[in-house]
Design a protein around this motif. Structure first.
Motif, PDB file in Angstrom:
ATOM      1  N   ASN A 187      -0.331 -21.045  -1.798  1.00  0.00           N
ATOM      2  CA  ASN A 187      -1.429 -21.068  -2.781  1.00  0.00           C
ATOM      3  C   ASN A 187      -2.928 -20.790  -2.247  1.00  0.00           C
ATOM      4  O   ASN A 187      -3.780 -20.284  -2.990  1.00  0.00           O
ATOM      5  CB  ASN A 187      -1.353 -22.109  -3.795  1.00  0.00           C
ATOM      6  CG  ASN A 187      -0.202 -21.910  -4.713  1.00  0.00           C
ATOM      7  OD1 ASN A 187       0.350 -20.823  -5.015  1.00  0.00           O
ATOM      8  ND2 ASN A 187       0.438 -23.150  -5.207  1.00  0.00           N
ATOM      9  N   SER A 188      -2.959 -21.214  -0.989  1.00  0.00           N
ATOM     10  CA  SER A 188      -4.232 -20.994  -0.183  1.00  0.00           C
ATOM     11  C   SER A 188      -4.201 -19.953   0.819  1.00  0.00           C
ATOM     12  O   SER A 188      -5.308 -19.791   1.588  1.00  0.00           O
ATOM     13  CB  SER A 188      -4.554 -22.422   0.236  1.00  0.00           C
ATOM     14  OG  SER A 188      -4.640 -23.712  -0.833  1.00  0.00           O
ATOM     15  N   SER A 189      -3.189 -19.026   0.873  1.00  0.00           N
ATOM     16  CA  SER A 189      -3.366 -18.172   1.587  1.00  0.00           C
ATOM     17  C   SER A 189      -4.445 -17.085   1.570  1.00  0.00           C
ATOM     18  O   SER A 189      -4.750 -16.406   2.609  1.00  0.00           O
ATOM     19  CB  SER A 189      -1.962 -17.394   1.800  1.00  0.00           C
ATOM     20  OG  SER A 189      -1.982 -16.459   0.475  1.00  0.00           O
ATOM     21  N   GLY A 190      -4.795 -16.976   0.345  1.00  0.00           N
ATOM     22  CA  GLY A 190      -5.965 -15.921   0.071  1.00  0.00           C
ATOM     23  C   GLY A 190      -5.460 -14.490  -0.251  1.00  0.00           C
ATOM     24  O   GLY A 190      -6.254 -13.819  -0.639  1.00  0.00           O
ATOM     25  N   MET A 191      -3.961 -14.319  -0.263  1.00  0.00           N
ATOM     26  CA  MET A 191      -3.563 -13.145  -0.743  1.00  0.00           C
ATOM     27  C   MET A 191      -3.288 -13.052  -2.243  1.00  0.00           C
ATOM     28  O   MET A 191      -2.724 -14.011  -2.799  1.00  0.00           O
ATOM     29  CB  MET A 191      -2.183 -12.957   0.104  1.00  0.00           C
ATOM     30  CG  MET A 191      -1.540 -11.463  -0.713  1.00  0.00           C
ATOM     31  SD  MET A 191       0.368 -11.329   0.253  1.00  0.00           S
ATOM     32  CE  MET A 191      -0.183 -10.830   1.920  1.00  0.00           C
ATOM     33  N   ASP A 192      -4.067 -12.028  -2.883  1.00  0.00           N
ATOM     34  CA  ASP A 192      -3.558 -12.057  -4.292  1.00  0.00           C
ATOM     35  C   ASP A 192      -2.284 -11.329  -4.638  1.00  0.00           C
ATOM     36  O   ASP A 192      -1.941 -10.492  -3.716  1.00  0.00           O
ATOM     37  CB  ASP A 192      -4.729 -11.107  -4.886  1.00  0.00           C
ATOM     38  CG  ASP A 192      -6.059 -11.594  -4.901  1.00  0.00           C
ATOM     39  OD1 ASP A 192      -6.383 -12.814  -5.049  1.00  0.00           O
ATOM     40  OD2 ASP A 192      -6.942 -10.919  -4.843  1.00  0.00           O
ATOM     41  N   LYS A 193      -1.529 -11.917  -5.242  1.00  0.00           N
ATOM     42  CA  LYS A 193      -0.123 -11.636  -5.697  1.00  0.00           C
ATOM     43  C   LYS A 193      -0.162  -9.965  -5.931  1.00  0.00           C
ATOM     44  O   LYS A 193      -0.866  -9.633  -6.825  1.00  0.00           O
ATOM     45  CB  LYS A 193       0.496 -12.110  -6.720  1.00  0.00           C
ATOM     46  CG  LYS A 193       1.958 -11.876  -6.900  1.00  0.00           C
ATOM     47  CD  LYS A 193       2.720 -12.771  -8.172  1.00  0.00           C
ATOM     48  CE  LYS A 193       4.352 -12.286  -8.209  1.00  0.00           C
ATOM     49  NZ  LYS A 193       4.755 -13.158  -9.038  1.00  0.00           N
ATOM     50  N   PRO A 194       0.682  -9.238  -5.117  1.00  0.00           N
ATOM     51  CA  PRO A 194       0.516  -7.636  -5.206  1.00  0.00           C
ATOM     52  C   PRO A 194       1.259  -7.350  -6.454  1.00  0.00           C
ATOM     53  O   PRO A 194       2.304  -7.690  -6.783  1.00  0.00           O
ATOM     54  CB  PRO A 194       0.927  -7.337  -3.908  1.00  0.00           C
ATOM     55  CG  PRO A 194       2.055  -8.230  -3.441  1.00  0.00           C
ATOM     56  CD  PRO A 194       1.512  -9.573  -3.823  1.00  0.00           C
ATOM     57  N   ALA A 195       0.974  -6.242  -6.964  1.00  0.00           N
ATOM     58  CA  ALA A 195       1.502  -5.498  -7.817  1.00  0.00           C
ATOM     59  C   ALA A 195       2.876  -4.489  -7.428  1.00  0.00           C
ATOM     60  O   ALA A 195       3.808  -4.552  -7.635  1.00  0.00           O
ATOM     61  CB  ALA A 195       0.719  -4.261  -8.775  1.00  0.00           C
ATOM     62  N   ALA A 196       2.674  -4.276  -6.155  1.00  0.00           N
ATOM     63  CA  ALA A 196       3.636  -3.396  -5.380  1.00  0.00           C
ATOM     64  C   ALA A 196       3.466  -3.635  -3.854  1.00  0.00           C
ATOM     65  O   ALA A 196       2.345  -3.626  -3.421  1.00  0.00           O
ATOM     66  CB  ALA A 196       3.813  -2.085  -5.918  1.00  0.00           C
ATOM     67  N   VAL A 197       4.679  -3.192  -3.231  1.00  0.00           N
ATOM     68  CA  VAL A 197       4.574  -2.837  -2.009  1.00  0.00           C
ATOM     69  C   VAL A 197       4.814  -1.373  -1.795  1.00  0.00           C
ATOM     70  O   VAL A 197       5.830  -0.795  -2.413  1.00  0.00           O
ATOM     71  CB  VAL A 197       5.550  -3.764  -0.945  1.00  0.00           C
ATOM     72  CG1 VAL A 197       6.086  -3.175   0.276  1.00  0.00           C
ATOM     73  CG2 VAL A 197       5.508  -5.115  -0.993  1.00  0.00           C
ATOM     74  N   LEU A 198       4.148  -0.604  -0.863  1.00  0.00           N
ATOM     75  CA  LEU A 198       4.230   0.731  -0.849  1.00  0.00           C
ATOM     76  C   LEU A 198       4.436   0.975   0.839  1.00  0.00           C
ATOM     77  O   LEU A 198       3.699   0.510   1.500  1.00  0.00           O
ATOM     78  CB  LEU A 198       2.961   1.560  -1.179  1.00  0.00           C
ATOM     79  CG  LEU A 198       2.545   3.019  -0.846  1.00  0.00           C
ATOM     80  CD1 LEU A 198       3.851   3.884  -1.526  1.00  0.00           C
ATOM     81  CD2 LEU A 198       1.330   3.572  -0.796  1.00  0.00           C
ATOM     82  N   LEU A 199       5.719   1.891   1.030  1.00  0.00           N
ATOM     83  CA  LEU A 199       5.870   2.188   2.464  1.00  0.00           C
ATOM     84  C   LEU A 199       6.773   3.305   2.621  1.00  0.00           C
ATOM     85  O   LEU A 199       7.359   3.922   1.812  1.00  0.00           O
ATOM     86  CB  LEU A 199       6.782   0.786   3.034  1.00  0.00           C
ATOM     87  CG  LEU A 199       8.155   1.053   2.766  1.00  0.00           C
ATOM     88  CD1 LEU A 199       8.971   0.234   3.699  1.00  0.00           C
ATOM     89  CD2 LEU A 199       8.492   0.424   1.440  1.00  0.00           C
ATOM     90  N   GLU A 200       6.631   3.915   3.910  1.00  0.00           N
ATOM     91  CA  GLU A 200       7.745   4.857   4.516  1.00  0.00           C
ATOM     92  C   GLU A 200       8.507   4.150   5.101  1.00  0.00           C
ATOM     93  O   GLU A 200       8.431   3.273   6.082  1.00  0.00           O
ATOM     94  CB  GLU A 200       6.743   5.856   5.476  1.00  0.00           C
ATOM     95  CG  GLU A 200       5.500   6.593   4.534  1.00  0.00           C
ATOM     96  CD  GLU A 200       4.512   6.983   5.822  1.00  0.00           C
ATOM     97  OE1 GLU A 200       4.811   8.116   6.484  1.00  0.00           O
ATOM     98  OE2 GLU A 200       3.978   5.810   6.211  1.00  0.00           O
ATOM     99  N   THR A 201       9.848   4.391   4.939  1.00  0.00           N
ATOM    100  CA  THR A 201      10.862   3.986   5.708  1.00  0.00           C
ATOM    101  C   THR A 201      10.814   4.397   6.995  1.00  0.00           C
ATOM    102  O   THR A 201      11.233   3.853   8.010  1.00  0.00           O
ATOM    103  CB  THR A 201      12.510   4.138   4.909  1.00  0.00           C
ATOM    104  OG1 THR A 201      12.736   5.268   4.990  1.00  0.00           O
ATOM    105  CG2 THR A 201      12.431   3.385   3.570  1.00  0.00           C
ATOM    106  N   ILE A 231       7.763   0.351  -3.788  1.00  0.00           N
ATOM    107  CA  ILE A 231       7.638   1.881  -3.917  1.00  0.00           C
ATOM    108  C   ILE A 231       7.770   2.485  -2.690  1.00  0.00           C
ATOM    109  O   ILE A 231       7.456   2.109  -1.592  1.00  0.00           O
ATOM    110  CB  ILE A 231       5.955   2.117  -4.006  1.00  0.00           C
ATOM    111  CG1 ILE A 231       5.860   1.603  -5.628  1.00  0.00           C
ATOM    112  CG2 ILE A 231       6.029   3.634  -4.332  1.00  0.00           C
ATOM    113  CD1 ILE A 231       4.408   1.743  -5.821  1.00  0.00           C
ATOM    114  N   VAL A 232       8.886   3.412  -2.516  1.00  0.00           N
ATOM    115  CA  VAL A 232       9.228   4.116  -1.085  1.00  0.00           C
ATOM    116  C   VAL A 232       8.449   5.432  -1.242  1.00  0.00           C
ATOM    117  O   VAL A 232       8.806   6.193  -1.896  1.00  0.00           O
ATOM    118  CB  VAL A 232      10.743   4.168  -0.975  1.00  0.00           C
ATOM    119  CG1 VAL A 232      11.007   5.265   0.174  1.00  0.00           C
ATOM    120  CG2 VAL A 232      11.164   3.063  -0.495  1.00  0.00           C
ATOM    121  N   ASP A 233       7.484   5.734  -0.364  1.00  0.00           N
ATOM    122  CA  ASP A 233       6.957   7.016  -0.241  1.00  0.00           C
ATOM    123  C   ASP A 233       7.765   8.011   0.738  1.00  0.00           C
ATOM    124  O   ASP A 233       7.824   7.731   1.910  1.00  0.00           O
ATOM    125  CB  ASP A 233       5.644   6.803   0.528  1.00  0.00           C
ATOM    126  CG  ASP A 233       4.991   8.389   0.679  1.00  0.00           C
ATOM    127  OD1 ASP A 233       5.502   9.373   0.708  1.00  0.00           O
ATOM    128  OD2 ASP A 233       3.628   7.981   0.842  1.00  0.00           O
TER     129      ASP A 233
END
Length: 421
Positions: A187-201, A231-233
């Motif tokens: 909870n103290s990492s400073g990362m806002d929980k993401p809506a999505a992960v986007l990547l090229e495999t 999300i896969v690009d």
């Protein structure tokens, strides 16, 4: 050439590497206005997987045009659109046990990425997106924010935000997913929980970096555990380029969304789509639109391409055989010239050879062009020579291209060793 120098913006890039005027194209061949012929190992950066002026696709398009078929219809229903959706369902989705709705976006890959990111944020109510080192997703602001390349990012002229970047599989020997999971759980990492992960495999412009099946499975489970969309690009890696229609198939994962463009249109015609799980289809009519989100000519050739190339495994088998031929050549040259080359990169026919530096790769690509072949480079420092010929290439034509490449390497190697001595 004067008209280009006088009137075309200097933002152009490919024409700087290949300074001729092309007039005709067929299969894997390009021809200039002077009648010079070049093997095409660029294939529209993956937009021409089925080759230039594919005769079957061309005939289908000519018949459609001759019958006064709809050219432009915004997002209205048309026979051509129905034909494409039925072909996609029959030849691609059903055989792979995939259930996706189809969103037709503006005709570019970057627009499909923009739509996917907007929808992820709309559905989840979160703004942060997680992307990866060396990822490339387009040059419009939202997609560019998720792109790692500083050259492209520098052209934006404004801050690029709402993206957290983590290491891709194998990046600097860092376990990026362990880091990601720790950040999500703290909870103290400073990362806002993401809506999505986007990547090229398989990362294209970033250097043909391949995510392992195990890594993709870990990422998929992590996203599901934390209610994050995946999300896969597949804009460059899809449509058979890596050996299967979707690049993620070997891993067994089922992304929440998939973006496709480039070769989805079959004939090189502009077309882009987002595949999304039905429960994510929360759009209100017209929330993401565009005048050219209904390229009916592309629907015709896209449907025909799916029908003739993906009804069985023959095309995928051919891609595998071609990949083996390229791989054998690369492995032989890596072993023969360790001073010049590092390793093979990529998968399927999204494959390349990593040079010791960008100067070597540039010189090899330039020499290939002098010998009659168009081929480009990729990677953070353009250090990878990237084999991207049409997937319909014959083995004889592929051998011809590989011979040109080997001759170019021999020429560059001679200069290199002479200079070194």
């Amino acid at each position: 050439m004067d008209i280009f120098k006088k009137r075309e913006s200097q933002v152009r890039s490919y024409s700087n590497s290949f300074p001729v005027v092309f007039k005709k194209a067929k299969g894997c061949w390009l021809e200039t206005d002077q009648g010079e012929r070049y093997l095409d190992f660029l294939a529209g950066a993956g937009s021409l997987n089925y080759g230039h002026n594919n005769p079957v696709l061309k005939q289908a398009l000519l018949e459609y045009i001759e019958a006064d078929g709809i050219t432009h219809g915004l997002d209205m229903h048309s026979d051509a659109k129905a034909m494409f959706l039925k072909s996609l369902q029959r030849y691609i989705l059903v055989p792979r046990d995939l259930d996706y709705k189809v969103q037709f976006t503006g005709p570019t890959g970057t627009n499909a990425v923009e739509a996917a990111l907007k929808l992820a944020r709309k559905v989840t109510g979160r703004s942060n997106i997680v992307a990866f080192t060396n990822g490339f997703h387009g040059c419009t602001a939202g997609a560019l924010a998720a792109t790692g390349n500083q050259h492209h990012r520098g052209g934006n002229g404004a801050p690029l935000s709402n993206v957290t970047r983590i290491p891709f599989d194998g990046y600097a020997n860092i376990d990026g997913l362990a880091f990601f999971e720790t950040m999500l759980s703290d909870n103290s990492s400073g990362m806002d929980k993401p809506a999505a992960v986007l990547l090229e495999t398989v990362q294209g412009e970033g250097g043909l970096n391949v995510a392992s099946n195990e890594w993709l499975q870990r990422l998929s489970k992590l996203c599901k555990a934390h209610d994050i969309l995946l999300i896969v690009d597949d804009i460059q890696a899809g449509c058979g380029r890596t050996g299967t229609f979707f690049s993620f198939e070997p891993s067994g994962i089922k992304p929440d969304m998939v973006t496709l463009s480039k070769s989805i249109g079959g004939y090189g015609l502009p077309m882009a789509i987002v595949l999304l799980k039905p429960e994510l289809d929360k759009w209100k009519p017209g929330e993401h639109n565009g005048t050219f989100r209904g390229n009916n000519h592309a629907f015709v050739t896209a449907a025909k391409a799916l029908e003739i190339y993906w009804a069985n495994d023959q095309f995928a088998t051919h891609i595998g055989q071609c990949s083996e031929m390229v791989s054998n050549t690369i492995q032989r040259l890596v072993k023969r010239y360790p001073e010049l080359f590092v390793q093979q990169k990529g998968r399927g026919m999204m494959i390349g050879i990593e040079c010791r530096n960008g100067d070597l790769s540039d010189e090899i690509a330039k020499t290939c062009f002098e010998l009659g072949m168009v081929i480009e480079t990729a990677g953070p420092d353009d250090e990878i020579v990237k084999f991207f010929c049409p997937l319909t290439i014959t083995e004889q034509e592929l051998e011809q291209g590989l011979s040109i490449f080997e001759n170019a390497v021999e020429s560059v190697a001679t200069k290199y060793f002479k200079k070194a001595s």
